[in-house]
Scaffold this active site. Structure first.
Site, PDB file in Angstrom:
ATOM      1  N   CYS A   1     -21.383 -10.305  43.281  1.00  0.00           N
ATOM      2  CA  CYS A   1     -21.126 -10.029  44.696  1.00  0.00           C
ATOM      3  C   CYS A   1     -20.258 -11.165  45.252  1.00  0.00           C
ATOM      4  O   CYS A   1     -19.810 -12.031  44.502  1.00  0.00           O
ATOM      5  CB  CYS A   1     -22.416  -9.848  45.495  1.00  0.00           C
ATOM      6  SG  CYS A   1     -23.370 -11.351  45.773  1.00  0.00           S
TER       7      CYS A   1
ATOM      8  N   ARG B   1     -26.816 -10.290  47.313  1.00  0.00           N
ATOM      9  CA  ARG B   1     -26.892  -9.029  46.566  1.00  0.00           C
ATOM     10  C   ARG B   1     -26.967  -9.203  45.055  1.00  0.00           C
ATOM     11  O   ARG B   1     -27.844  -8.616  44.408  1.00  0.00           O
ATOM     12  CB  ARG B   1     -25.710  -8.128  46.936  1.00  0.00           C
ATOM     13  CG  ARG B   1     -25.735  -7.698  48.393  1.00  0.00           C
ATOM     14  CD  ARG B   1     -24.472  -6.980  48.783  1.00  0.00           C
ATOM     15  NE  ARG B   1     -23.343  -7.922  48.773  1.00  0.00           N
ATOM     16  CZ  ARG B   1     -22.070  -7.554  48.898  1.00  0.00           C
ATOM     17  NH1 ARG B   1     -21.756  -6.288  49.047  1.00  0.00           N
ATOM     18  NH2 ARG B   1     -21.105  -8.455  48.908  1.00  0.00           N
TER      19      ARG B   1
ATOM     20  N   ASP C   1     -23.131  -6.189  52.606  1.00  0.00           N
ATOM     21  CA  ASP C   1     -23.485  -7.598  52.481  1.00  0.00           C
ATOM     22  C   ASP C   1     -24.435  -7.962  53.621  1.00  0.00           C
ATOM     23  O   ASP C   1     -24.031  -8.015  54.782  1.00  0.00           O
ATOM     24  CB  ASP C   1     -22.221  -8.456  52.547  1.00  0.00           C
ATOM     25  CG  ASP C   1     -22.481  -9.900  52.193  1.00  0.00           C
ATOM     26  OD1 ASP C   1     -23.652 -10.348  52.288  1.00  0.00           O
ATOM     27  OD2 ASP C   1     -21.516 -10.595  51.835  1.00  0.00           O
TER      28      ASP C   1
END
Length: 158
Positions: free
Chosen positions: A8, A14, A124
């Protein structure tokens, strides 16, 4: 052994969550010896940092185990080290392709590909604050990934 690397933006929300969630899933199924699981960042800004505190709080709230991973950046050499390299959104995908120099072996995927909504992207939570939603989406993707690997015979069930 199948080697999976999650990616990520910063490797503090994440991707590290996917690493911990998938590791917990394979541990609970007594299949940890069949997997190597890690995570990395597409950028350098969070290098060395642990999981972001609000994301860690979501793990604690759910009683989910977390580890001591520190953010690191994806490198071109990772392409040869990992069987699957899995991002969360289109920006990650673009960054991964640039860093890795393409995907001649078809190793690069997005986690939502393993769900019933492959067109979806995992937001996000650093920006949105929706840590619970992201946790659930990552867990769904990791479950689908394991199911996909079982169907293809890549990892057996004990």
């Amino acid at each position: 052994m199948i080697k999976i690397l999650f990616v990520c933006h910063g490797n503090i929300c994440r991707s590290v969550s996917a690493q911990y969630i998938l590791q917990d899933m394979v541990n609970r199924e007594n299949r940890a010896d069949r997997f190597a699981i890690d995570s990395a960042a597409a950028t350098r800004e969070e290098i060395g940092n642990p999981i972001y505190p609000p994301m860690a709080a979501e793990f604690r709230k759910r009683g989910a185990p977390i580890g001591t991973h520190r953010a690191r950046q994806l490198t071109r050499a990772d392409y040869d080290r990992w069987d699957l390299i899995i991002g969360m959104d289109d920006e990650n995908l673009s960054d991964m392709m640039q860093i890795l120099g393409g995907d001649p072996e078809g190793k690069i995927h997005l986690l939502p590909e393993y769900t019933e909504h492959p067109e979806h992207r995992i937001e996000d939570p650093w920006w949105t604050g929706r840590y619970g939603v992201v946790f659930d989406e990552i867990a769904e993707g990791c479950g689908g990934l394991l199911e996909s690997l079982q169907k293809t015979g890549t990892c057996g069930k004990t």
